[in-house]
Motif scaffolding. Structure first.
Motif, PDB file in Angstrom:
ATOM      1  N   GLN A  78       0.590  -1.588   0.140  1.00 56.51           N
ATOM      2  CA  GLN A  78      -0.332   0.197  -0.180  1.00 56.51           C
ATOM      3  C   GLN A  78       0.879   1.285   0.305  1.00 56.51           C
ATOM      4  OE1 GLN A  78      -2.282  -1.162   3.392  1.00 56.51           O
ATOM      5  NE2 GLN A  78      -3.840  -1.740   2.299  1.00 56.51           N
ATOM      6  N   LYS A  79       2.479   1.033  -0.035  1.00 56.99           N
ATOM      7  CA  LYS A  79       2.965   2.466  -0.617  1.00 56.99           C
ATOM      8  C   LYS A  79       3.079   2.864  -1.842  1.00 56.99           C
ATOM      9  CE  LYS A  79       6.567   0.722   3.008  1.00 56.99           C
ATOM     10  NZ  LYS A  79       7.480   0.173   2.893  1.00 56.99           N
ATOM     11  N   TRP A  80       2.856   4.474  -2.018  1.00 55.38           N
ATOM     12  CA  TRP A  80       2.625   5.100  -2.877  1.00 55.38           C
ATOM     13  C   TRP A  80       3.282   4.530  -4.049  1.00 55.38           C
ATOM     14  CZ3 TRP A  80       0.781  10.622  -2.157  1.00 55.38           C
ATOM     15  CH2 TRP A  80       0.576  11.276  -2.909  1.00 55.38           C
ATOM     16  N   GLY A 111      -2.578  -0.561   7.612  1.00 53.27           N
ATOM     17  CA  GLY A 111      -2.427   0.532   6.588  1.00 53.27           C
ATOM     18  C   GLY A 111      -0.643   1.105   6.803  1.00 53.27           C
ATOM     19  N   HIS A 112      -0.241   0.731   5.914  1.00 54.37           N
ATOM     20  CA  HIS A 112       1.328   1.392   5.554  1.00 54.37           C
ATOM     21  C   HIS A 112       1.583   1.944   4.448  1.00 54.37           C
ATOM     22  CE1 HIS A 112       5.310   1.567   7.096  1.00 54.37           C
ATOM     23  NE2 HIS A 112       5.372   1.073   6.231  1.00 54.37           N
ATOM     24  N   ALA A 113       1.745   3.157   4.381  1.00 53.23           N
ATOM     25  CA  ALA A 113       1.905   4.389   4.624  1.00 53.23           C
ATOM     26  C   ALA A 113       1.578   4.751   4.466  1.00 53.23           C
ATOM     27  CB  ALA A 113       3.545   4.506   5.242  1.00 53.23           C
ATOM     28  N   VAL A 115       1.590   9.469   3.885  1.00 51.24           N
ATOM     29  CA  VAL A 115       2.235   9.978   3.328  1.00 51.24           C
ATOM     30  C   VAL A 115       3.873   9.617   4.168  1.00 51.24           C
ATOM     31  CG1 VAL A 115       2.364  12.313   3.450  1.00 51.24           C
ATOM     32  CG2 VAL A 115       0.555  11.588   3.430  1.00 51.24           C
ATOM     33  N   TRP A 116       4.543   9.961   3.422  1.00 47.55           N
ATOM     34  CA  TRP A 116       6.301   9.622   3.618  1.00 47.55           C
ATOM     35  C   TRP A 116       6.808   9.732   2.661  1.00 47.55           C
ATOM     36  CZ3 TRP A 116       8.201   3.528   2.567  1.00 47.55           C
ATOM     37  CH2 TRP A 116       9.453   3.386   4.103  1.00 47.55           C
ATOM     38  N   HIS A 117       8.777  10.183   2.600  1.00 47.67           N
ATOM     39  CA  HIS A 117       9.403  10.972   1.698  1.00 47.67           C
ATOM     40  C   HIS A 117       9.979   9.441   0.967  1.00 47.67           C
ATOM     41  CE1 HIS A 117      11.838   9.947   5.168  1.00 47.67           C
ATOM     42  NE2 HIS A 117      12.748   9.458   4.327  1.00 47.67           N
ATOM     43  N   SER A 118       9.575   8.057   1.709  1.00 48.03           N
ATOM     44  CA  SER A 118      10.718   7.221   0.352  1.00 48.03           C
ATOM     45  C   SER A 118       9.348   6.539  -0.491  1.00 48.03           C
ATOM     46  CB  SER A 118      10.506   6.379   2.006  1.00 48.03           C
ATOM     47  OG  SER A 118      12.449   6.827   2.389  1.00 48.03           O
ATOM     48  N   GLN A 119       9.604   5.624  -1.108  1.00 51.85           N
ATOM     49  CA  GLN A 119       8.544   5.143  -2.103  1.00 51.85           C
ATOM     50  C   GLN A 119       7.942   5.223  -2.646  1.00 51.85           C
ATOM     51  OE1 GLN A 119       9.085   0.897   1.292  1.00 51.85           O
ATOM     52  NE2 GLN A 119       9.186   0.403  -0.656  1.00 51.85           N
ATOM     53  N   ILE A 120       8.491   6.920  -3.000  1.00 55.53           N
ATOM     54  CA  ILE A 120       7.273   7.171  -3.348  1.00 55.53           C
ATOM     55  C   ILE A 120       7.319   8.182  -4.879  1.00 55.53           C
ATOM     56  CG2 ILE A 120       7.878   9.514  -2.397  1.00 55.53           C
ATOM     57  CD1 ILE A 120       4.818  10.382  -2.496  1.00 55.53           C
ATOM     58  N   ASN A 164       4.963   8.121   7.858  1.00 57.73           N
ATOM     59  CA  ASN A 164       5.808   8.355   8.682  1.00 57.73           C
ATOM     60  C   ASN A 164       6.991   8.947   8.329  1.00 57.73           C
ATOM     61  OD1 ASN A 164       6.375   5.512   9.375  1.00 57.73           O
ATOM     62  ND2 ASN A 164       6.634   4.903   7.015  1.00 57.73           N
ATOM     63  N   GLU A 165       8.007   9.349   9.305  1.00 55.79           N
ATOM     64  CA  GLU A 165       9.161   9.702   9.197  1.00 55.79           C
ATOM     65  C   GLU A 165       9.037  11.308   8.951  1.00 55.79           C
ATOM     66  OE1 GLU A 165      11.409   6.648   6.764  1.00 55.79           O
ATOM     67  OE2 GLU A 165      11.099   4.796   8.431  1.00 55.79           O
ATOM     68  N   ALA A 166       8.804  12.099   9.898  1.00 55.26           N
ATOM     69  CA  ALA A 166       8.383  13.214   9.681  1.00 55.26           C
ATOM     70  C   ALA A 166       9.591  14.247  10.562  1.00 55.26           C
ATOM     71  CB  ALA A 166       7.774  13.612   9.303  1.00 55.26           C
ATOM     72  N   ALA A 242      11.119   0.222  15.886  1.00 53.94           N
ATOM     73  CA  ALA A 242      11.549  -0.295  17.027  1.00 53.94           C
ATOM     74  C   ALA A 242      12.415  -1.390  16.617  1.00 53.94           C
ATOM     75  CB  ALA A 242      10.283  -1.333  18.395  1.00 53.94           C
ATOM     76  N   HIS A 243      13.338  -1.054  14.897  1.00 57.78           N
ATOM     77  CA  HIS A 243      13.733  -1.919  14.622  1.00 57.78           C
ATOM     78  C   HIS A 243      14.997  -0.992  15.589  1.00 57.78           C
ATOM     79  CE1 HIS A 243      11.730  -2.120  10.942  1.00 57.78           C
ATOM     80  NE2 HIS A 243      11.331  -0.930  11.390  1.00 57.78           N
ATOM     81  N   TYR A 244      15.523  -2.803  16.404  1.00 53.70           N
ATOM     82  CA  TYR A 244      16.592  -2.647  17.523  1.00 53.70           C
ATOM     83  C   TYR A 244      17.695  -3.394  17.016  1.00 53.70           C
ATOM     84  CZ  TYR A 244      12.695  -0.395  20.271  1.00 53.70           C
ATOM     85  OH  TYR A 244      12.114   0.848  21.058  1.00 53.70           O
ATOM     86  N   GLY A 286      19.755   4.855  12.509  1.00 58.13           N
ATOM     87  CA  GLY A 286      17.949   5.043  11.913  1.00 58.13           C
ATOM     88  C   GLY A 286      16.950   4.079  11.446  1.00 58.13           C
ATOM     89  N   ALA A 287      16.870   3.967  10.605  1.00 61.30           N
ATOM     90  CA  ALA A 287      16.138   3.351   9.738  1.00 61.30           C
ATOM     91  C   ALA A 287      15.729   4.376   8.301  1.00 61.30           C
ATOM     92  CB  ALA A 287      15.088   2.579  10.615  1.00 61.30           C
ATOM     93  N   GLU A 288      16.407   4.801   7.881  1.00 61.39           N
ATOM     94  CA  GLU A 288      15.706   5.690   6.271  1.00 61.39           C
ATOM     95  C   GLU A 288      16.090   4.776   5.557  1.00 61.39           C
ATOM     96  OE1 GLU A 288      15.074   7.612   3.683  1.00 61.39           O
ATOM     97  OE2 GLU A 288      16.538   7.181   3.926  1.00 61.39           O
TER      98      GLU A 288
HETATM   99  C1  XIL Z   1      10.770  -1.163   4.254  1.00 62.53           C
HETATM  100  C2  XIL Z   1      10.265  -2.934   3.437  1.00 62.53           C
HETATM  101  O1  XIL Z   1      10.429  -4.061   4.318  1.00 62.53           O
HETATM  102  C3  XIL Z   1      11.302  -2.922   2.441  1.00 62.53           C
HETATM  103  O2  XIL Z   1      10.509  -4.218   1.741  1.00 62.53           O
HETATM  104  C4  XIL Z   1      11.551  -2.283   1.396  1.00 62.53           C
HETATM  105  O3  XIL Z   1      12.591  -2.467   0.408  1.00 62.53           O
HETATM  106  C5  XIL Z   1      11.891  -0.967   2.212  1.00 62.53           C
HETATM  107  O4  XIL Z   1      10.996  -0.668   3.228  1.00 62.53           O
HETATM  108  N1  XIL Z   1      10.317   2.113   8.259  1.00 62.53           N
HETATM  109  C6  XIL Z   1       9.316   1.146   7.906  1.00 62.53           C
HETATM  110  C7  XIL Z   1       8.702   0.537   6.899  1.00 62.53           C
HETATM  111  O5  XIL Z   1       8.507   2.438   7.800  1.00 62.53           O
HETATM  112  O6  XIL Z   1       8.359   0.706   5.297  1.00 62.53           O
HETATM  113  C8  XIL Z   1      10.499  -0.200   6.173  1.00 62.53           C
HETATM  114  O7  XIL Z   1      10.301  -1.075   5.196  1.00 62.53           O
HETATM  115  C9  XIL Z   1      11.069  -0.026   6.676  1.00 62.53           C
HETATM  116  C10 XIL Z   1      11.975   1.186   7.447  1.00 62.53           C
END
Ligand code: XIL
Length: 380
Positions: A78-80, A111-113, A115-120, A164-166, A242-244, A286-288
């Motif tokens: 559901q990403k853009w 549902g995710h996500a 409005v985000w700067h990535s995957q758009i 997401n991630e503003a 929580a990507h730890y 981070g998790a950018e």
């Molecule tokens: C990740 C997916 O798991 C990967 O398959 C994709 O290639 C990149 O994105 N933060 C988020 C998620 O909010 O959408 C990201 O998911 C991981 C970091």
């Protein structure tokens, strides 16, 4: 009844049968009652579902999802860029199947996500000539995106990660200078929440981000959220990705953040939990997702199997994390793992491509790992 030899044999065989049946029932109930059932009094336990799992109808993974998790999140579908690849085209195939699967199996659907700067696609921010669009054009595009996507699943998707991630990675105390921010200013975020509320008044709306335990980020976001709540911006909860790592962040830091955000009256969702067991490739925490570091064998030390000592560390890390979450179960609504098994985790390719990572609760053959057993034991 006189216990002669015949009666004894009948009684014995009935008893054996009873024992066998009992054993089967126990086995079945273990199989039926997965992780989410064990934590049912505390919070939902969920998993992110990949586009591949959905489109290929990967039976073993879907069965495991059915049994072990009570909530599902759309990992990518559901990403853009996947659902709305160009202005007039929508690709609903994976997204529709994802929502159908959730409904058929009675899951809490995320549902995710929005409005985000990535995957758009960058075209969202440009006109036909490639120039940056005006605020009113971008606002219309956001309206159309949120209205169409959230509207399509009105009453079916229970919770949305709206923004997401503003927050900026530079100092963590200000807005991220994304195209959204540059064109619309910081009001883009509240506008997104208002549009999502309009499209589905009953959906729960979240802000989602990584490093929510960083003190500067916490202070900045607590300020923003307080202002939103004062002015009636429809924010319903806070997502900690929580990507730890195995030893970072410390539980104390996580707990401080649970306290700080929930003091505003906002429930916490742990939205993307995983635990990276591989050597750090860098100091960036981070998790950018555009971050990428070059592969080397040194950075991929366990290509075939995770050594027992690390399996144990991973199990103990998960045990402590869930222990903390359960201590705060009155403020935590959901704990979602970012993937189902180690085979489908994004951590095999981020922040270094092509590594073999072991961040989740099920191994590459979909068997429960020691960490899973420890979590189940927390509730026995
Ligand atoms: C990740 C997916 O798991 C990967 O398959 C994709 O290639 C990149 O994105 N933060 C988020 C998620 O909010 O959408 C990201 O998911 C991981 C970091």
């Amino acid at each position: 009844m006189k216990l002669d030899r015949r009666n004894f044999l009948i009684a014995a065989s009935t008893a054996t049968m009873a024992t066998r049946i009992k054993a089967e029932v126990i086995k079945e109930s273990i199989q039926k009652h997965g992780l989410a059932d064990a934590f049912v009094g505390d919070y939902h336990v969920g998993a992110a579902v990949s586009t591949d799992t959905i489109l290929s109808e990967d039976k073993p993974t879907l069965k495991l999802l059915e049994r072990e998790f009570s909530s599902i999140t759309a990992e990518n579908c559901q990403k853009w860029e996947e659902v709305h690849p160009s202005e007039d085209s929508w690709n609903w195939s994976a997204s529709d199947k994802f929502v159908d699967f959730g409904e058929q199996n009675n899951k809490h659907i995320l549902g995710h996500a929005l409005v985000w700067h990535s995957q758009i696609p960058s075209s969202v921010f440009q006109d036909k000539a490639g120039d940056t669009v005006s605020a009113s054009v971008l606002r219309r595009r956001m309206e159309n995106h949120i209205g169409t996507l959230v509207g399509r699943y009105k009453g079916r998707v229970h919770t949305w990660d709206v923004v997401n991630e503003a927050v900026s990675d530079d100092g963590y105390d200000d807005w991220r200078p994304s195209a959204w921010f540059q064109i619309l200013g910081n009001r883009y975020m509240e506008e997104a929440f208002n549009l999502a509320r309009q499209a589905d008044p009953n959906a729960e709306l979240l802000y989602n981000d990584y490093n929510m335990h960083y003190p500067q980020k916490r202070e900045f976001l607590v300020g923003v959220f307080k202002d939103y709540l004062d002015r009636g911006v429809p924010l319903d909860g806070v997502g900690f990705q929580a990507h730890y790592m195995l030893d970072d962040p410390e539980l104390e830091q996580i707990e401080k953040s649970i306290d700080a955000y929930s003091a505003l009256g906002l429930p916490i969702h742990i939205t993307e939990l995983d635990v990276d067991v591989l050597p750090k490739a860098f100091e960036y925490m981070g998790a950018e997702i555009s971050t990428n570091f070059e592969y080397s064998d040194k950075l991929n030390p366990y290509p075939t199997e995770l050594p027992d000592i690390l399996q144990e560390k991973l199990a103990s890390r998960y045990e402590k994390l869930f222990g903390l979450f359960s201590k705060h179960q009155d403020r935590i609504k959901r704990v979602t793992l970012w993937g189902v098994s180690d085979a489908d985790s994004w951590k095999n390719n981020w922040p270094v491509r092509g590594r073999t990572n072991y961040p989740l609760l099920f191994d590459r053959q979909l068997n429960p790992k020691l960490a899973y057993t420890r979590l189940m034991n927390l509730k026995r």
